[in-house]
Design a protein around this motif. Structure first.
Motif, PDB file in Angstrom:
ATOM      1  N   UNK A  58       0.829  -1.206   0.000  1.00 48.40           N
ATOM      2  CA  UNK A  58       0.000   0.000   0.000  1.00 48.40           C
ATOM      3  C   UNK A  58       0.865   1.258   0.000  1.00 48.40           C
ATOM      4  N   UNK A  59       0.204   2.413  -0.067  1.00 53.96           N
ATOM      5  CA  UNK A  59       0.945   3.671  -0.200  1.00 53.96           C
ATOM      6  C   UNK A  59       1.838   3.956   1.002  1.00 53.96           C
ATOM      7  N   UNK A  60       1.534   3.346   2.143  1.00 54.54           N
ATOM      8  CA  UNK A  60       2.362   3.587   3.335  1.00 54.54           C
ATOM      9  C   UNK A  60       3.701   2.857   3.244  1.00 54.54           C
ATOM     10  N   UNK A  61       3.740   1.731   2.533  1.00 53.00           N
ATOM     11  CA  UNK A  61       4.979   0.958   2.367  1.00 53.00           C
ATOM     12  C   UNK A  61       5.114   0.550   0.901  1.00 53.00           C
ATOM     13  N   UNK A  62       5.404   1.498   0.025  1.00 51.81           N
ATOM     14  CA  UNK A  62       5.366   1.235  -1.414  1.00 51.81           C
ATOM     15  C   UNK A  62       6.628   0.561  -1.937  1.00 51.81           C
ATOM     16  N   UNK A  63       6.525   0.074  -3.161  1.00 58.33           N
ATOM     17  CA  UNK A  63       7.698  -0.304  -3.933  1.00 58.33           C
ATOM     18  C   UNK A  63       8.226   0.956  -4.614  1.00 58.33           C
ATOM     19  N   UNK A  64       9.529   1.128  -4.581  1.00 61.79           N
ATOM     20  CA  UNK A  64      10.165   2.240  -5.283  1.00 61.79           C
ATOM     21  C   UNK A  64      11.149   1.640  -6.281  1.00 61.79           C
ATOM     22  N   UNK A  65      10.983   1.964  -7.544  1.00 55.82           N
ATOM     23  CA  UNK A  65      11.747   1.335  -8.610  1.00 55.82           C
ATOM     24  C   UNK A  65      12.978   2.168  -8.962  1.00 55.82           C
ATOM     25  N   UNK A  66      14.125   1.462  -9.017  1.00 56.05           N
ATOM     26  CA  UNK A  66      15.410   2.104  -9.298  1.00 56.05           C
ATOM     27  C   UNK A  66      15.974   1.563 -10.604  1.00 56.05           C
ATOM     28  N   UNK A  67      16.685   2.423 -11.305  1.00 59.68           N
ATOM     29  CA  UNK A  67      17.431   2.014 -12.494  1.00 59.68           C
ATOM     30  C   UNK A  67      18.708   2.828 -12.544  1.00 59.68           C
ATOM     31  N   UNK A  68      19.832   2.166 -12.767  1.00 58.76           N
ATOM     32  CA  UNK A  68      21.111   2.871 -12.750  1.00 58.76           C
ATOM     33  C   UNK A  68      21.450   3.422 -11.386  1.00 58.76           C
ATOM     34  N   UNK A  70      19.439   4.895  -9.311  1.00 60.20           N
ATOM     35  CA  UNK A  70      18.639   6.058  -8.924  1.00 60.20           C
ATOM     36  C   UNK A  70      17.152   5.755  -9.079  1.00 60.20           C
ATOM     37  N   UNK A  71      16.317   6.380  -8.253  1.00 63.56           N
ATOM     38  CA  UNK A  71      14.870   6.170  -8.409  1.00 63.56           C
ATOM     39  C   UNK A  71      14.403   6.594  -9.791  1.00 63.56           C
ATOM     40  N   UNK A  72      13.556   5.814 -10.392  1.00 64.04           N
ATOM     41  CA  UNK A  72      12.995   6.155 -11.696  1.00 64.04           C
ATOM     42  C   UNK A  72      12.038   7.326 -11.532  1.00 64.04           C
ATOM     43  N   UNK A  73      12.191   8.315 -12.359  1.00 67.59           N
ATOM     44  CA  UNK A  73      11.340   9.507 -12.337  1.00 67.59           C
ATOM     45  C   UNK A  73      10.631   9.675 -13.668  1.00 67.59           C
ATOM     46  N   UNK A  74       9.352   9.995 -13.655  1.00 66.46           N
ATOM     47  CA  UNK A  74       8.509  10.062 -12.461  1.00 66.46           C
ATOM     48  C   UNK A  74       8.312   8.670 -11.864  1.00 66.46           C
ATOM     49  N   UNK A  80       3.016  -0.496 -13.695  1.00 67.71           N
ATOM     50  CA  UNK A  80       4.047  -0.047 -14.627  1.00 67.71           C
ATOM     51  C   UNK A  80       5.429  -0.508 -14.175  1.00 67.71           C
ATOM     52  N   UNK A  81       5.623  -0.565 -12.867  1.00 64.22           N
ATOM     53  CA  UNK A  81       6.877  -1.098 -12.342  1.00 64.22           C
ATOM     54  C   UNK A  81       7.055  -2.561 -12.702  1.00 64.22           C
ATOM     55  N   UNK A  82       5.962  -3.318 -12.610  1.00 62.65           N
ATOM     56  CA  UNK A  82       6.002  -4.720 -13.009  1.00 62.65           C
ATOM     57  C   UNK A  82       6.416  -4.848 -14.471  1.00 62.65           C
ATOM     58  N   UNK A  83       5.849  -4.026 -15.335  1.00 57.24           N
ATOM     59  CA  UNK A  83       6.191  -4.091 -16.760  1.00 57.24           C
ATOM     60  C   UNK A  83       7.682  -3.811 -16.974  1.00 57.24           C
ATOM     61  N   UNK A  84       8.222  -2.848 -16.235  1.00 57.07           N
ATOM     62  CA  UNK A  84       9.638  -2.525 -16.369  1.00 57.07           C
ATOM     63  C   UNK A  84      10.506  -3.690 -15.902  1.00 57.07           C
ATOM     64  N   UNK A  85      10.105  -4.302 -14.794  1.00 53.42           N
ATOM     65  CA  UNK A  85      10.838  -5.460 -14.269  1.00 53.42           C
ATOM     66  C   UNK A  85      10.797  -6.614 -15.266  1.00 53.42           C
TER      67      UNK A  85
END
Length: 229
Positions: A58-68, A70-74, A80-85
């Protein structure tokens, strides 16, 4: 999963209101246990699914996706994170696993809740198979039901595997019919059902998982009988 997951202890860098903690997912870094095994096995079976639900993160304990590093922005939402993975995983498998290796991706097991989700007084105790005309109302994401998760994830998997030599082992559709195969409410702890709700991940009657094994065995035998080894 190939990608590395780890809790983020210092998440001030994220600057997210209301976040109690977060989980970092490096979409471009394989987990250590994957690095040295890609050329060893004749058959590799991949899967992912049940943890890609908003109720798990949930929003209180989210997944944060990194690439290189650094956090992916936006920031990416969970789907969408699943698709990137998945895109990164498929690319890694194609690059690192020998062509002669049989590569299968097993689709996930569907849930069969009705009357609410697992933690919202829903039930997965049914005594009948579903009819063909009932499946979409239970599982199709267009109808927003509590059981749409498997088809959403499977759609992303199919998209990621397109054009690769990774074969999809689709067990989801045939398993959707068997709402009657979850007659128990096991969660491993006393009074767990009353506290957390029911568990629809475990198939409590024989038959469904046995069929999955039969299909897997047939795929493997067919592949190597064709001389692919």
């Amino acid at each position: 999963m190939i990608q590395r997951w780890q809790p983020v202890e210092n998440f001030k860098e994220l600057q997210m209101d209301g976040v109690k903690g977060s989980y970092r997912v490096d979409v471009d870094i394989p987990a250590n246990e994957w690095i040295n095994i890609t050329k060893f096995y004749d058959v590799l079976i991949f899967n992912t699914g049940h943890w890609w639900g908003p109720d798990k993160f949930p929003k209180e304990t989210p997944l944060v996706f990194y690439k290189g590093g650094k956090p992916i922005e936006p920031p990416l939402g969970i789907h969408d994170g699943l698709k990137s993975v998945l895109k990164s995983m498929a690319s890694y498998i194609e690059r690192e696993v020998p062509r002669k290796t049989l590569k299968l991706w097993r689709a996930q097991s569907p849930r069969h809740f009705y009357g609410g989700d697992w933690n919202q007084n829903g039930s997965c105790v049914s005594d009948r198979l579903l009819e063909n005309h009932e499946l979409d109302s239970w599982f199709d994401p267009r109808f927003g039901g509590v059981n749409k998760e498997a088809r959403l994830v499977n759609s992303a998997i199919q998209e990621a595997l397109a054009g690769t030599d990774i074969q999809l082992l689709n067990l989801t559709y045939m398993s959707e019919f068997r709402a009657d195969a979850h007659p128990a409410t096991w969660l491993g702890k006393k009074d767990a059902v009353a506290v957390w709700g029911q568990d629809c991940m475990h198939w409590c009657l024989p038959g469904v998982p046995d069929t999955w094994v039969d299909i897997l065995a047939a795929h493997i035998l067919h592949y190597f009988n064709q001389g692919k080894s």
